[in-house]
Design a protein around this motif. Sequence first.
Motif, PDB file in Angstrom:
ATOM      1  N   PRO A  73       0.965  -1.771  -0.100  1.00  0.00           N
ATOM      2  CA  PRO A  73      -0.138  -0.457   0.393  1.00  0.00           C
ATOM      3  C   PRO A  73       0.489   0.997  -0.859  1.00  0.00           C
ATOM      4  CG  PRO A  73      -0.513  -1.537   1.575  1.00  0.00           C
ATOM      5  CD  PRO A  73       1.036  -1.999   1.050  1.00  0.00           C
ATOM      6  N   ARG A  74       0.580   2.287  -0.805  1.00  0.00           N
ATOM      7  CA  ARG A  74       1.079   3.185  -0.549  1.00  0.00           C
ATOM      8  C   ARG A  74       1.709   4.187   1.224  1.00  0.00           C
ATOM      9  NH1 ARG A  74       1.359   5.887  -5.461  1.00  0.00           N
ATOM     10  NH2 ARG A  74       0.054   4.555  -6.708  1.00  0.00           N
ATOM     11  N   SER A  75       0.748   4.085   1.778  1.00  0.00           N
ATOM     12  CA  SER A  75       0.965   4.394   2.193  1.00  0.00           C
ATOM     13  C   SER A  75       1.339   3.723   4.307  1.00  0.00           C
ATOM     14  CB  SER A  75      -0.568   5.615   3.589  1.00  0.00           C
ATOM     15  OG  SER A  75      -1.730   4.163   3.762  1.00  0.00           O
ATOM     16  N   ASN A 199      -1.644  15.043  -0.968  1.00  0.00           N
ATOM     17  CA  ASN A 199      -2.394  13.354  -0.591  1.00  0.00           C
ATOM     18  C   ASN A 199      -2.608  12.972  -1.906  1.00  0.00           C
ATOM     19  OD1 ASN A 199      -1.630  12.271   1.507  1.00  0.00           O
ATOM     20  ND2 ASN A 199      -3.890  12.647   2.214  1.00  0.00           N
ATOM     21  N   LYS A 202       0.493  12.270  -4.429  1.00  0.00           N
ATOM     22  CA  LYS A 202       0.799  11.024  -4.105  1.00  0.00           C
ATOM     23  C   LYS A 202       0.205  10.085  -4.321  1.00  0.00           C
ATOM     24  CE  LYS A 202       3.503  11.949   0.129  1.00  0.00           C
ATOM     25  NZ  LYS A 202       3.265  11.617   1.414  1.00  0.00           N
ATOM     26  N   ASN A 203      -1.246   9.668  -4.266  1.00  0.00           N
ATOM     27  CA  ASN A 203      -1.725   9.096  -5.211  1.00  0.00           C
ATOM     28  C   ASN A 203      -2.387   8.965  -6.422  1.00  0.00           C
ATOM     29  OD1 ASN A 203      -2.757   8.242  -2.681  1.00  0.00           O
ATOM     30  ND2 ASN A 203      -4.327   8.884  -2.139  1.00  0.00           N
TER      31      ASN A 203
ATOM     32  N   GLY B  22       9.636   4.599   4.375  1.00  0.00           N
ATOM     33  CA  GLY B  22       8.668   4.210   3.224  1.00  0.00           C
ATOM     34  C   GLY B  22      10.117   4.292   1.886  1.00  0.00           C
ATOM     35  N   ARG B  24      10.913   1.711  -0.667  1.00  0.00           N
ATOM     36  CA  ARG B  24      10.987   0.195  -0.906  1.00  0.00           C
ATOM     37  C   ARG B  24      11.397  -1.071  -1.125  1.00  0.00           C
ATOM     38  NH1 ARG B  24       4.534   0.688  -3.252  1.00  0.00           N
ATOM     39  NH2 ARG B  24       3.888   2.725  -1.698  1.00  0.00           N
ATOM     40  N   GLN B  65       2.852  -1.821   6.597  1.00  0.00           N
ATOM     41  CA  GLN B  65       1.841  -1.099   6.839  1.00  0.00           C
ATOM     42  C   GLN B  65       2.676  -0.481   8.606  1.00  0.00           C
ATOM     43  OE1 GLN B  65      -1.783  -3.075   6.327  1.00  0.00           O
ATOM     44  NE2 GLN B  65      -2.028  -1.143   5.132  1.00  0.00           N
TER      45      GLN B  65
END
Lengths: 206, 191
Positions: A73-75, A199, A202-203, B22, B24, B65
Amino acid sequence: MSEHINEWLPAYYDGELSGLKLRQAEAHLKECEACREKLNELQAISSILQESPAASGLTPADKFTAQVVLRLPRSQMQPGWQHTLQRGWQALPLGLFAGWAFIKSALIVTMGLAAVQRLGFGKSLDAAFQQISKADQIQAGGYRFTAAAFNRMGQYLVGSFNPGSLFGLDIFLKFVLPAAIGLAYLIWLMSWWRAQEVNDYKNGTV
Amino acid sequence: MTKAMQISDPEEQQLIEQAQMGDRQAFADLVNRHRKGVINVAYRICGDAGQAEDIAQETFLRAWQHIPKYRPQALFRSWLYRIAANMTIDHLRSKKETVNIEMLALQSRDAGPELRLVEKERAAAVQQAVLGLPIASRQVLVLREYEQLSYQEIADTLEIPIGTVMSRLNYARKSIKLSLERMVEEKCLSI
C-alpha cells in the motif's frame, strides 16, 4: 550429582544452559546411561523433523519479492505519537468550537451571577442561613457554604467589573476572541487543503 | 542494551530504518532476506505450501504497514515470525483447521518424482505428526526445530514466558516421539 536431569535435558540439548547448571548436566551425562539415551532421542526427533522436506514448488524469490512490492500500500501506519498528533490536528476545529462555547457559557454564567448580586439575592440567602438553628446549619452546611461562596463571588464580580474593565472585556469577547478563533480555523483550513493536494499528488489522482 | 540490539545486523538495521521512512527498495531487500524463513514458518504450521506462500505475502504486506512502529527490542526476524504465526493461526481458524491427513499422504505421493515412495510416506508421517499437535505447541516446535530460534527469541516472538516455551516444547517433542515411535527408535540406533 546422582538424580536424573530430565527437567533440564531439553534445555541442555538446545544449548540454553550455562554456568553451574551446564557443568552439572555435563557431569551427569558422563555417568548416566539413561539420560544419554534421552538425549539421543531428542537428537533423533530433531533429525527426523529437519529431514522432512521443506515446501516445494514455490514462486522464485525475485518473483515473490516483486509480487509483494507491487502489492505494497502507498501509506504506512504512523508511529503512535505522530498518529495522535495527526488526530489532534484533525480535531482542531472541534476544539476551537468547544473553547469558544466554553468561554461564552462562562461569560453568561458570570454575568448572571453579577446581576443576581446587584439585586441583593446573594446577601439575603446568606442572611437566611444565619437565622436558622445550629443543628439545621450543620445539616444544611453544604447549602450554607454554597450560598456564602455564591455571595462572595457575586461581590467580587460586581467589585471588579467597573465600566472600564467591562468595556475591555466586551472588546475582547466581541472582537479579539472571534478573530483569534477565526484565524486559527483559517490556518487549519489552509493546512488541510495543502495536505489534500499532497495526498492527491501522491495517489496519482492529479 | 537489549540482547536483540546486541546481535542485530547493522546492515539490516539500516534497511529497516530506510523502510520505516517509506523506502520500498529497502523493504524489498528485507523481503528477500526473510522470505524463506517466513514461508517455512507458515508452511510448517499449516502444512500447505501454496497457502504458506499466500500467508507469507500477507505477512510482508502487514509488516510494511506496521514497520514505522517497529522498535528493535526484539529481532526483526522474531517480529516477522510473530506476524506470520498469527496470520497462519487466523488462516487455520478461518478454515477450521481441516487438514485432511489422508489427502496429505496422497499429496505427498504426488509431490514429485525425486522422492522414493518410502521417503514420501515418512515425510507424510512426520508432517502428520507435526500437524496433529495443538497450535500453541506446534508454533514453538516449528520456531525451535526448523528456524533454530533460542528460547528467548521464541518467547519474544510469541509473547509468552520462557517457562511456557519450555513446557510447550517438551510437550511437542513427547507427542512427536509417541507418534513416530518406530522412526525415533531407528534413528536412535543410527546416531
